[in-house]
Design an enzyme around this catalytic site. Structure first.
Site, PDB file in Angstrom:
ATOM      1  N   GLU A 170      -3.166  -7.971   6.625  1.00 57.84           N
ATOM      2  CA  GLU A 170      -1.977  -7.174   6.967  1.00 57.84           C
ATOM      3  C   GLU A 170      -2.049  -6.538   8.340  1.00 57.84           C
ATOM      4  O   GLU A 170      -1.995  -5.309   8.491  1.00 57.84           O
ATOM      5  CB  GLU A 170      -1.737  -6.099   5.909  1.00 57.84           C
ATOM      6  CG  GLU A 170      -1.427  -6.655   4.543  1.00 57.84           C
ATOM      7  CD  GLU A 170      -0.980  -5.584   3.559  1.00 57.84           C
ATOM      8  OE1 GLU A 170      -1.063  -4.396   3.878  1.00 57.84           O
ATOM      9  OE2 GLU A 170      -0.526  -5.958   2.464  1.00 57.84           O
ATOM     10  N   GLU A 378      -2.141 -10.912  -2.372  1.00 57.97           N
ATOM     11  CA  GLU A 378      -1.954  -9.642  -3.087  1.00 57.97           C
ATOM     12  C   GLU A 378      -0.573  -9.587  -3.712  1.00 57.97           C
ATOM     13  O   GLU A 378       0.409 -10.015  -3.095  1.00 57.97           O
ATOM     14  CB  GLU A 378      -2.056  -8.430  -2.141  1.00 57.97           C
ATOM     15  CG  GLU A 378      -3.448  -8.110  -1.696  1.00 57.97           C
ATOM     16  CD  GLU A 378      -3.521  -6.895  -0.768  1.00 57.97           C
ATOM     17  OE1 GLU A 378      -2.695  -5.972  -0.910  1.00 57.97           O
ATOM     18  OE2 GLU A 378      -4.412  -6.884   0.093  1.00 57.97           O
TER      19      GLU A 378
HETATM   20  C1  BG6 Z   1      -1.824  -3.500   0.854  1.00 55.01           C
HETATM   21  C2  BG6 Z   1      -3.272  -3.442   1.205  1.00 55.01           C
HETATM   22  O1  BG6 Z   1      -1.139  -2.869   1.870  1.00 55.01           O
HETATM   23  O2  BG6 Z   1      -1.364  -2.886  -0.285  1.00 55.01           O
HETATM   24  C3  BG6 Z   1      -4.152  -2.861   0.134  1.00 55.01           C
HETATM   25  O3  BG6 Z   1      -3.767  -4.645   1.681  1.00 55.01           O
HETATM   26  C4  BG6 Z   1      -3.422  -1.712  -0.539  1.00 55.01           C
HETATM   27  O4  BG6 Z   1      -5.378  -2.512   0.704  1.00 55.01           O
HETATM   28  C5  BG6 Z   1      -2.210  -2.295  -1.238  1.00 55.01           C
HETATM   29  O5  BG6 Z   1      -4.193  -0.949  -1.407  1.00 55.01           O
HETATM   30  C6  BG6 Z   1      -1.417  -1.310  -2.040  1.00 55.01           C
HETATM   31  O6  BG6 Z   1      -0.948  -0.266  -1.252  1.00 55.01           O
HETATM   32  P1  BG6 Z   1      -1.113   1.221  -1.704  1.00 55.01           P
HETATM   33  O7  BG6 Z   1      -0.612   2.020  -0.554  1.00 55.01           O
HETATM   34  O8  BG6 Z   1      -0.303   1.414  -2.923  1.00 55.01           O
HETATM   35  O9  BG6 Z   1      -2.573   1.418  -1.961  1.00 55.01           O
END
Ligand code: BG6
Length: 478
Positions: A170, A378
């Site tokens: 990201e 993800e």
């Molecule tokens: C992504 C990242 O932005 O989203 C992760 O790659 C992150 O590291 C995930 O934890 C979820 O976002 P958040 O802000 O809910 O932890």
């Protein structure tokens, strides 16, 4: 597009799950690890939810065997994790720390022994602090060579064991949060510095990919991009144009350079007119073109819906980091777009849109524009979970979320999208950078909270058992 029948998932589909070093490992200063920019940033008062840090996180560094055992029992096919650069090279560009290499080698061996495919992210935001101090990290061109050297060390050590590699996680998030919102290190608010750092990140990404291909490693490499497609609020052409603006600035500007080695014209002109376009050196675009990825990693959480925003309109508002539903402030880019809520979708307690069709749309748009295979690196639901007295966690909301997104992937496959695998975020609960420990994503509950680490005991959530079935039946039983 409606289909009579959906295609099956390919037989080698990687049913996976993911994490990142800083969010799970802990052991922040053990076995020779150097300080990272996050180790330092979290100590600035007011930057993270209730002052939380990853110093202990969920102690994966010491409990990785137990965690891999849970994966094995669940039948997980792939585990995406990140390597912490300052564990491997404590000062970023000097001596190699063998103990750091050994930790990841042990983890990889443990995964392979359990027939779990390691998917290695080379950079998930924990830059060695020493490089920030030496030449301002991503703002210094020296980062290009230092990052490539670090990658070379890791490639050579693990090339026979790892087939899937993710370069930068990201880039659009760590660059914009780090240099525009000052909500990530290095805590800067300056769009010009942001775009220069971003240009270097693009070059570092391309150089690492180019090297990977030159080394003739058997495997595939690509960046992971946080893509949340944009919808116009309605058919008003002004709002349609606002949606175009957001796609151009937030998506095409980042992914075009990965795949085609060029910045899209409209975004570039906008940055030039605003006096913030980065300085380009001779040969930069050649390198960018030579570093074409084998696949695109997609981190998908939600879509954005927008309306027109005039030049004197709304700017960046505060996001919801507290889990208090509805607390997100109005936000936009003056002259381009402003975000509004979408009446057709539900929202989480952190005000994130729940939109499985958005995943299908993301995959379709990426395939249409870039024509590369996609690895979903993800996707998941951050929510409050409750540990019951009997040790169960009934997270049917997470099951519903993941099920609907898996269906969207199957529809995209049926549409013609090539998909390598699906990694949910996240495997165990972990530290959310800015939301503490209460925003949980895992299949495995970890018993700790913001103020008390307790015993960090692991519990299987209902979603753990459900996903086990999904894997067993290769996505036939959802
Ligand atoms: C992504 C990242 O932005 O989203 C992760 O790659 C992150 O590291 C995930 O934890 C979820 O976002 P958040 O802000 O809910 O932890």
């Amino acid at each position: 597009m409606h289909h009579q029948k959906l295609d099956s998932f390919p037989s080698d589909f990687l049913w996976g799950s993911a994490s990142a070093a800083y969010q799970v490992e802990g052991a922040w200063d053990e076995d020779g690890k150097g300080e990272s920019v996050w180790d330092k940033f979290v100590k600035i008062p007011g930057k993270t939810f209730k002052g939380t840090t990853g110093e202990v996180a969920v102690d994966h560094y010491h409990r990785y065997k137990e965690d891999v055992q849970l994966m094995a029992e669940q039948g997980l096919k792939a585990y995406r994790f990140s390597i912490s650069w300052p564990r491997i090279i404590p000062d970023g560009n000097g001596e190699v720390n063998e103990a750091g290499i050994k930790f990841y080698e042990d983890l990889i061996d443990e995964l392979l022994a359990n027939e779990i495919e390691p998917v290695v992210t080379l950079y998930h935001w924990d830059l060695p602090q020493a490089l920030q101090d030496e030449y301002l990290g991503w703002e210094g061109r020296q980062i290009i060579n230092d990052f490539t050297r670090y990658c070379e060390i890791v490639f050579k050590r693990f090339k026979d064991k790892v087939k899937y590699w993710v370069t930068l996680n990201e880039q659009n998030v760590f660059i914009s949060h780090g240099y525009l919102a000052a909500s990530h290190p290095p805590n800067v608010k300056d769009p010009k510095r942001m775009l220069q750092a971003n240009h270097h990140a693009n070059l570092a990404n391309a150089k690492a990919i180019k090297l990977f291909h030159e080394l003739d490693i058997e495997g595939q490499i690509g960046p992971s991009f946080a893509y949340g497609p944009t919808y116009a609020f309605d058919a008003d052409p002004k709002n349609q144009l606002a949606a175009e603006n957001r796609e151009e600035i937030n998506a095409n500007f980042w992914m075009d350079i990965y795949v085609y080695g060029r910045y899209p014209k409209v975004a570039w002109k906008y940055f030039e007119d605003n006096g913030i376009a980065p300085t380009i050196e001779v040969g930069d675009f050649d390198l960018l073109k030579e570093g074409k990825p084998d696949f695109l990693g997609l981190n998908y959480y939600q879509t954005a819906t927008v309306k027109e925003n005039r030049l004197d309109g709304v700017g960046a508002g505060k996001p919801n980091y507290t889990g208090e539903k509805g607390s997100t402030e109005e936000s936009g880019m003056p002259g381009l777009y402003k975000e509004v809520s979408n009446p057709y979708v539900e929202y989480t307690n952190w005000d994130w849109a729940i939109d499985p069709s958005g995943l299908r749309i993301a995959m379709r748009r990426m395939t249409s524009r870039y024509d590369l295979p996609i690895l979903i690196t993800e996707n998941g639901l951050g929510e409050y979970d409750r540990l019951e007295a009997d040790g169960r966690i009934h997270d049917e909301y997470r099951i519903n979320y993941i099920r609907d997104h898996i269906v969207a992937i199957q529809e995209a496959i049926t549409d013609g999208v090539e998909v390598i695998g699906y990694c949910t975020w996240s495997y165990t609960d972990l530290l959310s950078w800015l939301n503490g420990y209460q925003k949980r994503y895992g299949f495995v509950y970890v018993d700790r909270d913001e103020s008390n680490e307790k015993e960090l005991k692991r519990y299987k959530k209902d979603s753990y058992f459900w996903y086990k079935k999904v894997i067993e039946t290769n996505g036939q039983e959802l």
